[in-house]
Design an enzyme around this catalytic site. Structure first.
Site, PDB file in Angstrom:
ATOM      1  N   CYS A 238       0.736  -1.179  -0.096  1.00 21.10           N
ATOM      2  CA  CYS A 238      -0.090   0.255   0.216  1.00 21.10           C
ATOM      3  C   CYS A 238       0.803   1.301  -0.138  1.00 21.10           C
ATOM      4  O   CYS A 238       0.467   2.346  -0.755  1.00 21.10           O
ATOM      5  CB  CYS A 238      -1.005  -0.075   1.392  1.00 21.10           C
ATOM      6  SG  CYS A 238      -0.138  -0.444   2.806  1.00 21.10           S
TER       7      CYS A 238
ATOM      8  N   HIS B  83      -2.356   5.722   6.383  1.00 26.90           N
ATOM      9  CA  HIS B  83      -0.762   5.886   6.221  1.00 26.90           C
ATOM     10  C   HIS B  83      -0.792   7.513   5.994  1.00 26.90           C
ATOM     11  O   HIS B  83      -1.824   7.974   5.234  1.00 26.90           O
ATOM     12  CB  HIS B  83       0.161   5.081   5.517  1.00 26.90           C
ATOM     13  CG  HIS B  83       0.070   3.692   5.872  1.00 26.90           C
ATOM     14  ND1 HIS B  83       0.497   3.116   6.808  1.00 26.90           N
ATOM     15  CD2 HIS B  83      -0.330   2.845   4.658  1.00 26.90           C
ATOM     16  CE1 HIS B  83       0.501   1.751   6.592  1.00 26.90           C
ATOM     17  NE2 HIS B  83      -0.115   1.615   5.398  1.00 26.90           N
TER      18      HIS B  83
HETATM   19  P1  NAD Z   1      -5.531 -10.495   6.609  1.00 37.78           P
HETATM   20  O1  NAD Z   1      -4.582 -11.186   7.776  1.00 37.78           O
HETATM   21  O2  NAD Z   1      -6.173  -9.416   6.883  1.00 37.78           O
HETATM   22  O3  NAD Z   1      -5.979 -11.477   5.521  1.00 37.78           O
HETATM   23  C1  NAD Z   1      -5.029 -12.875   5.386  1.00 37.78           C
HETATM   24  C2  NAD Z   1      -6.038 -13.690   5.114  1.00 37.78           C
HETATM   25  O4  NAD Z   1      -5.477 -15.006   4.696  1.00 37.78           O
HETATM   26  C3  NAD Z   1      -7.004 -14.216   6.422  1.00 37.78           C
HETATM   27  O5  NAD Z   1      -8.324 -14.457   6.091  1.00 37.78           O
HETATM   28  C4  NAD Z   1      -6.326 -15.680   6.866  1.00 37.78           C
HETATM   29  O6  NAD Z   1      -7.343 -16.440   7.487  1.00 37.78           O
HETATM   30  C5  NAD Z   1      -5.867 -16.244   5.610  1.00 37.78           C
HETATM   31  N1  NAD Z   1      -5.171 -17.273   5.825  1.00 37.78           N
HETATM   32  C6  NAD Z   1      -3.878 -17.448   6.500  1.00 37.78           C
HETATM   33  N2  NAD Z   1      -3.257 -18.126   6.376  1.00 37.78           N
HETATM   34  C7  NAD Z   1      -3.709 -19.057   5.268  1.00 37.78           C
HETATM   35  C8  NAD Z   1      -3.169 -19.953   4.477  1.00 37.78           C
HETATM   36  N3  NAD Z   1      -2.085 -20.729   4.831  1.00 37.78           N
HETATM   37  N4  NAD Z   1      -3.755 -20.382   3.441  1.00 37.78           N
HETATM   38  C9  NAD Z   1      -4.929 -19.539   2.966  1.00 37.78           C
HETATM   39  N5  NAD Z   1      -5.415 -18.652   3.772  1.00 37.78           N
HETATM   40  C10 NAD Z   1      -4.750 -18.094   4.742  1.00 37.78           C
HETATM   41  O7  NAD Z   1      -4.116 -10.001   5.797  1.00 37.78           O
HETATM   42  P2  NAD Z   1      -4.175  -8.538   4.531  1.00 37.78           P
HETATM   43  O8  NAD Z   1      -3.962  -7.526   5.613  1.00 37.78           O
HETATM   44  O9  NAD Z   1      -5.364  -8.913   3.795  1.00 37.78           O
HETATM   45  O10 NAD Z   1      -2.942  -8.826   3.944  1.00 37.78           O
HETATM   46  C11 NAD Z   1      -2.680  -9.966   3.026  1.00 37.78           C
HETATM   47  C12 NAD Z   1      -1.469  -9.418   2.112  1.00 37.78           C
HETATM   48  O11 NAD Z   1      -1.711  -7.888   1.498  1.00 37.78           O
HETATM   49  C13 NAD Z   1      -0.176  -9.406   2.584  1.00 37.78           C
HETATM   50  O12 NAD Z   1       0.942  -9.737   1.767  1.00 37.78           O
HETATM   51  C14 NAD Z   1       0.102  -7.880   2.987  1.00 37.78           C
HETATM   52  O13 NAD Z   1       1.292  -7.433   3.314  1.00 37.78           O
HETATM   53  C15 NAD Z   1      -0.613  -7.221   1.849  1.00 37.78           C
HETATM   54  N6  NAD Z   1      -1.304  -5.862   2.105  1.00 37.78           N
HETATM   55  C16 NAD Z   1      -1.960  -5.612   3.032  1.00 37.78           C
HETATM   56  C17 NAD Z   1      -2.189  -4.216   3.507  1.00 37.78           C
HETATM   57  C18 NAD Z   1      -3.016  -4.036   4.695  1.00 37.78           C
HETATM   58  O14 NAD Z   1      -2.977  -2.653   5.020  1.00 37.78           O
HETATM   59  N7  NAD Z   1      -3.759  -4.522   5.413  1.00 37.78           N
HETATM   60  C19 NAD Z   1      -1.992  -3.475   2.309  1.00 37.78           C
HETATM   61  C20 NAD Z   1      -1.484  -3.739   1.113  1.00 37.78           C
HETATM   62  C21 NAD Z   1      -1.015  -4.812   0.943  1.00 37.78           C
END
Ligand code: NAD
Length: 337
Positions: free
Chosen positions: A141, A220
């Site tokens: 992000c 942010h």
């Molecule tokens: P999150 O924790 O909100 O969601 C992750 C999901 O994956 C959850 O539903 C979890 O239950 C599931 N999960 C966990 N282990 C798993 C597995 N082994 N197999 C399948 N599903 C599984 O995370 P998020 O914030 O959505 O982040 C996801 C990705 O996006 C990361 O790489 C993060 O760095 C990136 N990201 C996050 C944000 C943010 O601010 N939240 C912003 C941009 C990018």
């Protein structure tokens, strides 16, 4: 035209938004989403009509919770032609072999390293680099925010160097596990990883970043100082920003003083989950002095990468060759002006 079949692995903060955005496109469809636990998010995914796929060992738990399951994650890899991997950082890497053996494409998120794919994606800066690729990665992000404003400036007025400080939200609004809940935490390992991440898309850019984690969940905020190759006026920079995709100029005099008011404005826009997909720049906080440029920008971390994931699918699945057309289609579907 047949639609691209998209699976979303990891239905959390990013995954649920990507699934909703993909289902709004005319040239792609969601064939399933994955959940590991039968929690409230799994139930809401089912209520929204998404087919749910789970790890083999979770089948029983979903049956006990009476949440309908279509199959295993391996079976989703058989039904999809592209997976958008939205699992937590570091987990996506473990799935790569599974996607490879199923012979399908996959998009990873910013929590994975650039080395996993060798290609990182941003709609404004390098749409065509992911054209037809098997694997790509939508940058984080914060990196998306920096690329959205820096890449058009660099294209119009060459950039000599960037010095940015990232004031980062402590965690997402739906997470009660992380912090800090009180205080500010500097990232002492300098320069922070954000600069190199921008370079995964713009390798020539001389960018240096510092970061501070703050006890807020909303957005942010970046303070950006840019040394330009030549002198430029504030109005010229504002003109570039006005014509840059997914950059929204606001004015503090309208009451949008900070991230709290911006997210309230997001609610008033009536979008899904009150998301603010654009990078928000205070026009009255943009100032060019000689060859230096200063500005502030706010990033809604939960949603700015969502339209980029949709465009990345289009590039990888060769659905639309022209970046501008893909960005317009995605924007129209999500209500981005
Ligand atoms: P999150 O924790 O909100 O969601 C992750 C999901 O994956 C959850 O539903 C979890 O239950 C599931 N999960 C966990 N282990 C798993 C597995 N082994 N197999 C399948 N599903 C599984 O995370 P998020 O914030 O959505 O982040 C996801 C990705 O996006 C990361 O790489 C993060 O760095 C990136 N990201 C996050 C944000 C943010 O601010 N939240 C912003 C941009 C990018």
């Amino acid at each position: 035209m047949s639609k691209a079949k998209v699976g979303v692995n990891g239905y959390g903060t990013i995954g649920k938004r990507v699934a909703a955005a993909v289902s709004k496109q005319e040239d792609m469809e969601v064939v399933g989403v994955t959940k590991t636990k039968p929690n409230f998010e799994a139930r809401s995914a089912a209520d929204r009509g998404f087919d749910i796929y789970v790890p083999e060992e979770s089948l029983r738990a979903f049956e006990d919770a009476d949440i309908p399951v279509k199959g295993t994650i391996r079976e989703l890899c058989g039904a999809a032609e592209i997976i958008v991997d939205c699992t937590p950082g570091g987990i996506g890497r473990k799935y790569k072999a599974e996607y490879e053996s199923a012979g399908i494409k996959a998009i990873f998120q910013g929590g994975e390293d650039h080395s996993l794919t060798g290609i990182s994606f941003n709609s404004t800066a390098n749409y065509s680099e992911s054209w037809g690729a098997q694997f790509s990665r939508v940058v984080s992000c914060n990196t998306t925010g920096l690329l959205r404003t820096l890449s058009p400036i660099d294209r119009k007025i060459k950039i000599k160097a960037v010095y940015a400080t990232l004031i980062r939200r402590a965690t997402d609004p739906g997470d009660s596990k992380s912090g800090p809940v009180n205080g500010l935490e500097p990232t002492v390992k300098l320069p922070t990883h954000h600069g190199p991440d921008v370079k995964s898309v713009m390798p020539w850019l001389n960018i240096n970043t510092m970061a501070v984690k703050a006890s807020t969940t909303l957005m942010h905020l970046h303070t950006v100082a840019v040394e330009m190759e030549k002198e430029s006026g504030t109005e010229d920079i504002l003109e570039i920003m006005r014509s840059s995709p997914r950059v929204r100029l606001i004015n503090s005099k309208s009451g949008l003083k900070g991230t709290a008011e911006i997210m309230e404005f997001g609610k008033d826009l009536g979008r899904d989950r009150s998301d603010m997909y654009e990078i928000v720049v205070w026009e009255d906080g943009v100032k060019a002095v000689g060859n230096m440029l200063y500005y502030y920008q706010a990033i809604h971390q939960e949603s700015d990468v969502v339209p980029e994931n949709v465009d990345c699918i289009r590039s990888m699945c060769k659905l639309e060759e022209d970046a501008h057309t893909s960005v317009s289609k995605t924007n129209r579907s999500l209500g981005i002006n």
